[in-house]
Design a protein around this motif. Structure first.
Motif, PDB file in Angstrom:
ATOM      1  N   PRO A 249       0.822  -1.118   0.127  1.00 37.19           N
ATOM      2  CA  PRO A 249      -0.060  -0.089  -0.120  1.00 37.19           C
ATOM      3  C   PRO A 249       0.625   1.444   0.074  1.00 37.19           C
ATOM      4  CG  PRO A 249      -0.125  -0.935   1.931  1.00 37.19           C
ATOM      5  CD  PRO A 249       0.666  -1.621   1.267  1.00 37.19           C
ATOM      6  N   THR A 250       1.928   1.022   0.621  1.00 42.08           N
ATOM      7  CA  THR A 250       2.988   2.602   0.620  1.00 42.08           C
ATOM      8  C   THR A 250       3.154   2.598  -1.096  1.00 42.08           C
ATOM      9  OG1 THR A 250       5.302   1.018   0.880  1.00 42.08           O
ATOM     10  CG2 THR A 250       3.628   1.821   2.545  1.00 42.08           C
ATOM     11  N   GLY A 251       3.873   1.895  -2.058  1.00 36.00           N
ATOM     12  CA  GLY A 251       3.453   2.155  -3.533  1.00 36.00           C
ATOM     13  C   GLY A 251       5.256   1.597  -3.894  1.00 36.00           C
ATOM     14  N   ARG A 252       6.310   1.137  -2.958  1.00 36.94           N
ATOM     15  CA  ARG A 252       6.971   0.753  -2.587  1.00 36.94           C
ATOM     16  C   ARG A 252       7.696  -0.653  -3.033  1.00 36.94           C
ATOM     17  NH1 ARG A 252       9.605   1.719   2.767  1.00 36.94           N
ATOM     18  NH2 ARG A 252       8.275   0.812   3.146  1.00 36.94           N
ATOM     19  N   PHE A 253       6.697  -1.207  -2.998  1.00 40.90           N
ATOM     20  CA  PHE A 253       7.516  -2.931  -3.152  1.00 40.90           C
ATOM     21  C   PHE A 253       6.060  -3.526  -4.146  1.00 40.90           C
ATOM     22  CE2 PHE A 253       9.120  -1.898   1.192  1.00 40.90           C
ATOM     23  CZ  PHE A 253      10.489  -1.594   0.470  1.00 40.90           C
ATOM     24  N   VAL A 254       6.643  -4.826  -5.022  1.00 37.45           N
ATOM     25  CA  VAL A 254       5.722  -5.499  -5.970  1.00 37.45           C
ATOM     26  C   VAL A 254       6.396  -6.632  -5.736  1.00 37.45           C
ATOM     27  CG1 VAL A 254       5.232  -6.091  -8.532  1.00 37.45           C
ATOM     28  CG2 VAL A 254       4.958  -3.782  -7.656  1.00 37.45           C
ATOM     29  N   TYR A 255       4.669  -7.580  -5.583  1.00 37.86           N
ATOM     30  CA  TYR A 255       5.136  -8.823  -5.690  1.00 37.86           C
ATOM     31  C   TYR A 255       4.457  -9.474  -6.602  1.00 37.86           C
ATOM     32  CZ  TYR A 255       6.409  -7.299  -0.778  1.00 37.86           C
ATOM     33  OH  TYR A 255       7.034  -6.279  -0.194  1.00 37.86           O
ATOM     34  N   VAL A 256       5.394 -11.463  -7.082  1.00 36.18           N
ATOM     35  CA  VAL A 256       4.768 -11.932  -7.865  1.00 36.18           C
ATOM     36  C   VAL A 256       4.546 -13.191  -7.301  1.00 36.18           C
ATOM     37  CG1 VAL A 256       4.397 -12.596  -9.922  1.00 36.18           C
ATOM     38  CG2 VAL A 256       5.199 -10.739  -9.705  1.00 36.18           C
ATOM     39  N   THR A 257       3.972 -14.429  -7.336  1.00 38.53           N
ATOM     40  CA  THR A 257       3.422 -15.483  -7.267  1.00 38.53           C
ATOM     41  C   THR A 257       4.003 -16.206  -7.978  1.00 38.53           C
ATOM     42  OG1 THR A 257       1.467 -15.677  -7.685  1.00 38.53           O
ATOM     43  CG2 THR A 257       2.240 -15.723  -5.567  1.00 38.53           C
ATOM     44  N   ASP A 258       5.132 -17.475  -8.207  1.00 43.77           N
ATOM     45  CA  ASP A 258       5.391 -18.161  -9.383  1.00 43.77           C
ATOM     46  C   ASP A 258       5.199 -19.995  -8.591  1.00 43.77           C
ATOM     47  OD1 ASP A 258       6.629 -20.157 -10.337  1.00 43.77           O
ATOM     48  OD2 ASP A 258       8.806 -19.044 -10.548  1.00 43.77           O
ATOM     49  N   GLY A 266       9.821 -10.476  -4.994  1.00 43.61           N
ATOM     50  CA  GLY A 266       9.594  -9.144  -4.154  1.00 43.61           C
ATOM     51  C   GLY A 266      10.567  -8.135  -5.325  1.00 43.61           C
ATOM     52  N   TYR A 267       9.865  -6.972  -5.637  1.00 43.72           N
ATOM     53  CA  TYR A 267      10.433  -6.392  -6.653  1.00 43.72           C
ATOM     54  C   TYR A 267      10.492  -5.106  -5.657  1.00 43.72           C
ATOM     55  CZ  TYR A 267       9.436  -9.610 -10.597  1.00 43.72           C
ATOM     56  OH  TYR A 267       9.400 -10.678 -11.364  1.00 43.72           O
ATOM     57  N   THR A 268      11.683  -4.356  -5.017  1.00 46.48           N
ATOM     58  CA  THR A 268      11.428  -2.839  -5.147  1.00 46.48           C
ATOM     59  C   THR A 268      10.815  -1.746  -5.877  1.00 46.48           C
ATOM     60  OG1 THR A 268      13.393  -3.327  -3.574  1.00 46.48           O
ATOM     61  CG2 THR A 268      12.600  -0.915  -4.238  1.00 46.48           C
ATOM     62  N   VAL A 269      10.156  -1.154  -6.203  1.00 49.05           N
ATOM     63  CA  VAL A 269       9.883  -0.079  -6.559  1.00 49.05           C
ATOM     64  C   VAL A 269      10.665   1.250  -7.258  1.00 49.05           C
ATOM     65  CG1 VAL A 269       8.272   1.687  -8.071  1.00 49.05           C
ATOM     66  CG2 VAL A 269       7.619  -0.440  -7.144  1.00 49.05           C
ATOM     67  N   LEU A 270      11.272   1.657  -8.207  1.00 46.34           N
ATOM     68  CA  LEU A 270      12.178   2.294  -8.282  1.00 46.34           C
ATOM     69  C   LEU A 270      11.349   4.121  -8.607  1.00 46.34           C
ATOM     70  CD1 LEU A 270      15.666   1.206  -9.474  1.00 46.34           C
ATOM     71  CD2 LEU A 270      14.745   1.262  -6.803  1.00 46.34           C
ATOM     72  N   ALA A 271      12.062   5.499  -9.780  1.00 46.11           N
ATOM     73  CA  ALA A 271      11.275   6.109 -10.391  1.00 46.11           C
ATOM     74  C   ALA A 271      10.876   5.604 -11.112  1.00 46.11           C
ATOM     75  CB  ALA A 271      12.474   7.419 -10.247  1.00 46.11           C
ATOM     76  N   LEU A 276      13.373  -3.206 -10.057  1.00 40.77           N
ATOM     77  CA  LEU A 276      14.019  -3.959  -9.120  1.00 40.77           C
ATOM     78  C   LEU A 276      14.142  -4.778  -8.436  1.00 40.77           C
ATOM     79  CD1 LEU A 276      17.195  -3.632  -9.274  1.00 40.77           C
ATOM     80  CD2 LEU A 276      17.823  -2.163  -7.017  1.00 40.77           C
ATOM     81  N   PRO A 277      14.455  -6.041  -8.209  1.00 41.20           N
ATOM     82  CA  PRO A 277      14.011  -7.439  -7.971  1.00 41.20           C
ATOM     83  C   PRO A 277      14.625  -7.239  -6.877  1.00 41.20           C
ATOM     84  CG  PRO A 277      14.249  -8.136  -9.848  1.00 41.20           C
ATOM     85  CD  PRO A 277      15.253  -6.897 -10.590  1.00 41.20           C
ATOM     86  N   MET A 278      14.596  -8.001  -5.045  1.00 35.11           N
ATOM     87  CA  MET A 278      15.236  -8.063  -4.270  1.00 35.11           C
ATOM     88  C   MET A 278      16.398  -9.507  -3.866  1.00 35.11           C
ATOM     89  SD  MET A 278      11.829  -7.760  -1.722  1.00 35.11           S
ATOM     90  CE  MET A 278      10.456  -6.318  -1.853  1.00 35.11           C
ATOM     91  N   VAL A 279      17.099  -8.969  -4.000  1.00 35.83           N
ATOM     92  CA  VAL A 279      18.852  -8.870  -3.995  1.00 35.83           C
ATOM     93  C   VAL A 279      18.703 -10.605  -3.363  1.00 35.83           C
ATOM     94  CG1 VAL A 279      19.619  -7.246  -4.669  1.00 35.83           C
ATOM     95  CG2 VAL A 279      19.002  -8.105  -2.325  1.00 35.83           C
ATOM     96  N   ASN A 280      17.569 -10.405  -1.807  1.00 38.18           N
ATOM     97  CA  ASN A 280      17.441 -11.474  -1.452  1.00 38.18           C
ATOM     98  C   ASN A 280      16.879 -12.504  -1.473  1.00 38.18           C
ATOM     99  OD1 ASN A 280      15.331  -9.522  -0.349  1.00 38.18           O
ATOM    100  ND2 ASN A 280      16.088 -10.099   1.786  1.00 38.18           N
ATOM    101  N   GLY A 281      16.070 -12.494  -3.030  1.00 38.22           N
ATOM    102  CA  GLY A 281      14.803 -13.241  -3.299  1.00 38.22           C
ATOM    103  C   GLY A 281      15.054 -14.023  -4.242  1.00 38.22           C
ATOM    104  N   PRO A 282      13.960 -15.399  -4.588  1.00 36.80           N
ATOM    105  CA  PRO A 282      13.295 -15.469  -4.646  1.00 36.80           C
ATOM    106  C   PRO A 282      12.482 -15.590  -2.845  1.00 36.80           C
ATOM    107  CG  PRO A 282      13.341 -17.109  -5.678  1.00 36.80           C
ATOM    108  CD  PRO A 282      14.458 -16.033  -5.801  1.00 36.80           C
ATOM    109  N   PHE A 283      11.596 -16.130  -2.251  1.00 35.59           N
ATOM    110  CA  PHE A 283      11.206 -16.529  -1.067  1.00 35.59           C
ATOM    111  C   PHE A 283      10.117 -17.732  -1.293  1.00 35.59           C
ATOM    112  CE2 PHE A 283      11.864 -12.224  -1.045  1.00 35.59           C
ATOM    113  CZ  PHE A 283      12.252 -12.140  -0.905  1.00 35.59           C
ATOM    114  N   ALA A 284       9.865 -18.858  -0.313  1.00 33.12           N
ATOM    115  CA  ALA A 284       9.451 -19.834  -0.561  1.00 33.12           C
ATOM    116  C   ALA A 284       8.064 -19.413   0.146  1.00 33.12           C
ATOM    117  CB  ALA A 284       9.957 -21.254   0.376  1.00 33.12           C
ATOM    118  N   THR A 285       6.889 -20.138  -0.785  1.00 33.54           N
ATOM    119  CA  THR A 285       5.487 -20.814  -0.057  1.00 33.54           C
ATOM    120  C   THR A 285       5.446 -21.772  -0.285  1.00 33.54           C
ATOM    121  OG1 THR A 285       4.590 -20.600  -2.861  1.00 33.54           O
ATOM    122  CG2 THR A 285       5.449 -18.504  -1.574  1.00 33.54           C
TER     123      THR A 285
END
Length: 404
Positions: A249-258, A266-271, A276-285
């Motif tokens: 909701p802050t508009g700073r991050f985007v997430y996608v399920t695979d 996870g992605y960080t939203v830039l200008a 930009l993909p999160m460097v420590n991702g992806p994350f297990a589901t």
């Protein structure tokens, strides 16, 4: 505490994360109503209305429920023997920001239906259907309620090659104008609208290049232009078989399920809306994740695992957006949870539609921990195999938004 969208301009609202965390001090739903000033709740125990599309019949139908304020329990409303009818194979739905209308995508008819939400929560068809591209898959509406976006597997009558986004202007009466189709990469299956940047994100399930496409929206015309560094056919890598997308909701991050790799990207939203993909991702589901949402506080993320019959809850690092572990254990739902929604008034009741079980599961979110627990009498029966779920606040209750 947090406020939800009521039509105020972004410049007029300055709710902060510090304020949003005030909800954590609430010990019970009753005290929460005092903290939020929900005096109407003492007189009206219907918090919201929930709608579930199903496909066991042709045309499909829409199940209607009232959400109890105190418990989150669901009660079917309207004529349960003759629910509102959708078109052929309704697969997705979305509510207008004013909570007075919902829109349903009928994949078999390649169109969108509009329904008005009555004062008692029952739906009335507006009697018209707007044509989309071929085989629509997902739907989203911009925050101003001016344009509706529908992803489609194919352009027009073409059943091979590029996909499309059908962009509908929304009139002052909430009716839909003629769509403009925008070419995309193959097989777009999910769409999300940014809260602050005028950006539209689309998940493309192209088997050779699974990716997220990003477009800048012209807020006056609805026209879409690929963000800098991308094209309508080439965006950001998105695992093996991306299935759903959501923004915090802050508009700073985007997430996608695979769903093929059982992971959350996870992605960080830039200008400019670039990712930009999160460097420590992806994350297990869990197994086969197909839907997700971020809670309105921006502190937790929930993933619907279709094959595992569970919802996974993750705590989010508010600084970098990382899902930093499970907030409690995964919670069991009905069989085949394929869509997920959170009540827009209190933000503590979560529901999944369960395709293989013909039911709706209700869960309560603990604002202090993010953990989920079952709502009384869950799951609730639905008429047919559910495909989507959408929820609107009752008119006597406020709706909320978190501003950055």
């Amino acid at each position: 505490m947090y406020l939800q969208k009521t039509g105020q301009t972004k410049s007029s609202i300055r709710t902060t994360r510090t304020v949003s965390r005030a909800i954590k001090t609430v010990a019970s739903i009753a005290s929460l109503s005092v903290a939020l000033g929900l005096t109407a709740c003492t007189r009206d125990y219907t918090l919201a209305y929930l709608y579930v599309t199903t496909t066991s019949s042709s045309p499909g139908v829409i199940n209607q429920y009232a959400v109890d304020y105190q418990s989150g329990a669901l009660v079917q409303i309207g004529d349960v023997n003759s629910p509102p009818t959708a078109g052929k194979n309704p697969v997705a739905s979305v509510a207008a920001p004013n909570a007075k209308f919902i829109y349903v995508v009928n994949q078999g008819d390649s169109n969108v239906q509009e329904f008005a939400v009555g004062s008692d929560g029952t739906l009335t068809s507006k009697g018209t259907s707007a044509t989309t591209g071929n085989t629509p898959t997902a739907i989203a509406i911009d925050t101003a309620g001016k344009f509706l976006f529908v992803t489609c597997k194919y352009q027009g009558t073409n059943t091979s090659g590029a996909g499309a986004i059908s962009v509908f202007p929304i009139g002052s009466d909430n009716s839909l104008g003629a769509a403009v189709n925008v070419n995309t990469a193959n097989n777009p299956v999910s769409v999300a609208i940014a809260n602050f940047n005028p950006t539209v994100y689309v998940v493309s399930q192209d088997p050779t290049t699974p990716q997220v496409l990003a477009f800048t929206e012209d807020t006056s015309s609805g026209a879409l232009t690929p963000v800098t560094g991308t094209t309508a056919l080439a965006g950001y890598a998105a695992g093996v078989q991306p299935s759903a997308i959501a923004e915090d909701p802050t508009g700073r991050f985007v997430y996608v399920t695979d769903k093929a790799a059982n992971q959350l990207i996870g992605y960080t939203v830039l200008a400019g809306g670039t990712l930009l993909p999160m460097v420590n991702g992806p994350f297990a589901t869990g197994l086969y994740p197909v839907a997700l949402l971020v809670d309105p506080r921006g502190e937790y993320i929930y993933v619907s695992n279709y094959n595992a019959k569970t919802i996974s809850a993750y705590a989010l690092n508010v600084s970098n957006g990382t899902p930093s572990g499970v907030a409690g254990t995964s919670v069991t739902t009905g069989t085949g949870p394929n869509a997920i929604a959170l009540d827009p008034a209190l933000g503590i009741y979560l529901y999944t539609s369960n395709f293989q079980e013909a039911s709706v599961s209700g869960l309560q979110l603990n604002p202090s921990t993010g953990a989920l627990s079952g709502i009384q009498n869950t799951p609730y029966p639905s008429a047919g195999s559910p495909t989507s779920v959408v929820i609107v606040a009752n008119g006597s209750h406020p709706t909320q938004v978190l501003e950055r």
